[in-house]
Design a protein around this motif. Structure first.
Motif, PDB file in Angstrom:
ATOM      1  N   ILE A   1       0.829  -1.221   0.000  1.00  0.00           N
ATOM      2  CA  ILE A   1       0.000   0.000   0.000  1.00  0.00           C
ATOM      3  C   ILE A   1       0.858   1.264   0.000  1.00  0.00           C
ATOM      4  N   ASP A   2       2.157   1.101  -0.114  1.00  0.00           N
ATOM      5  CA  ASP A   2       3.075   2.237  -0.140  1.00  0.00           C
ATOM      6  C   ASP A   2       3.306   2.644  -1.597  1.00  0.00           C
ATOM      7  N   ASP A   3       2.990   3.875  -1.935  1.00  0.00           N
ATOM      8  CA  ASP A   3       3.108   4.346  -3.318  1.00  0.00           C
ATOM      9  C   ASP A   3       4.550   4.375  -3.824  1.00  0.00           C
ATOM     10  N   ASP A   4       5.508   4.268  -2.926  1.00  0.00           N
ATOM     11  CA  ASP A   4       6.909   4.266  -3.343  1.00  0.00           C
ATOM     12  C   ASP A   4       7.369   2.902  -3.843  1.00  0.00           C
ATOM     13  N   TYR A   5       6.523   1.879  -3.652  1.00  0.00           N
ATOM     14  CA  TYR A   5       6.873   0.520  -4.059  1.00  0.00           C
ATOM     15  C   TYR A   5       5.872  -0.026  -5.079  1.00  0.00           C
ATOM     16  N   GLU A   6       6.366  -0.910  -5.923  1.00  0.00           N
ATOM     17  CA  GLU A   6       5.525  -1.615  -6.893  1.00  0.00           C
ATOM     18  C   GLU A   6       5.785  -3.114  -6.759  1.00  0.00           C
TER      19      GLU A   6
ATOM     20  N   SER B   1       9.939   5.356  -6.438  1.00  0.00           N
ATOM     21  CA  SER B   1      10.110   6.792  -6.166  1.00  0.00           C
ATOM     22  C   SER B   1      10.701   6.971  -4.779  1.00  0.00           C
TER      23      SER B   1
END
Length: 210
Positions: free
Chosen positions: A147-152, A210
């Motif tokens: 759920i962390d936008d910095d990870y995919e 990011s």
């Protein structure tokens, strides 16, 4: 505390119970050309150094400190199993990884989070953009990274017949909670453990984007 026997501690902790996960780290190095890894909450699990030339280990356990203090014995353990020609570069930090580690930010190719809490959050700053996070969900860290936008999410890791297999198939089927609850970072931190999902893997791979 009495002197720790390096070979015995490593064998009892990882070899006798088939928990080295050597093939996993070999696959990660081969697939992503990992040169530098950071392993918070490592204890004495030096298996990554068999395949990755430079690894920084972080732990507060006094036995881990005693283990890594015996530099010659640890170097001998690694030299017998390492798969690269370069000299092994090994660092150990006897510290809580949630505090300052005096490491250069965005300098590691791989961040390892295994049974050690929210490594993905506290140590994200040390992982390169495009670097890889290996996380399981024992303490909820894989769910946190999801759920962390910095990870995919880029792959799942399963164990079949004692071997670790990396797959990027059907990734959209993971991380659906069994219970209809809003999964937030705050909720996972308060819970302090992984929640139940309808489909799970042994571990997961995320890319820092990011």
């Amino acid at each position: 505390m009495k002197k720790v026997d390096v070979q015995e501690l490593y064998r009892e902790s990882y070899v006798d119970n088939n928990f080295e996960r050597a093939d996993l780290f070999e696959s990660l190095q081969t697939r992503f050309n990992i040169k530098r890894a950071l392993y918070p909450g490592s204890f004495a699990h030096v298996t990554p150094s068999f395949f990755i030339p430079e690894v920084t280990y972080v732990d507060t356990d006094p036995r881990a400190k005693k283990f890594f203090e015996q530099k010659d014995a640890v170097a001998d353990l690694i030299s017998k199993k390492k798969t690269y020609d370069k000299d092994t570069v090994l660092h150990f930090i006897a510290s809580d990884y949630s505090g300052p580690l005096n490491l250069k930010e965005k300098s590691f190719d791989l961040l390892i989070s295994q049974y050690a809490g929210f490594v993905s959050q506290e140590c994200k700053k040390y992982l390169k953009v495009d670097g890889i996070l290996l996380a399981n969900n024992s303490h909820g860290d894989a769910g946190m990274a999801f759920i962390d936008d910095d990870y995919e999410l880029i792959a799942a890791i399963d164990v079949k017949s004692g071997k670790y297999h990396i797959t990027d198939r059907e990734l959209g089927s993971y991380f659906f909670p069994k219970k209809q609850i809003p999964v937030t970072k705050e909720y996972l931190r308060e819970l302090g453990k992984g929640i139940g999902y309808t489909k799970t893997a042994n571990s997961y791979l995320f890319r820092r984007i990011s």
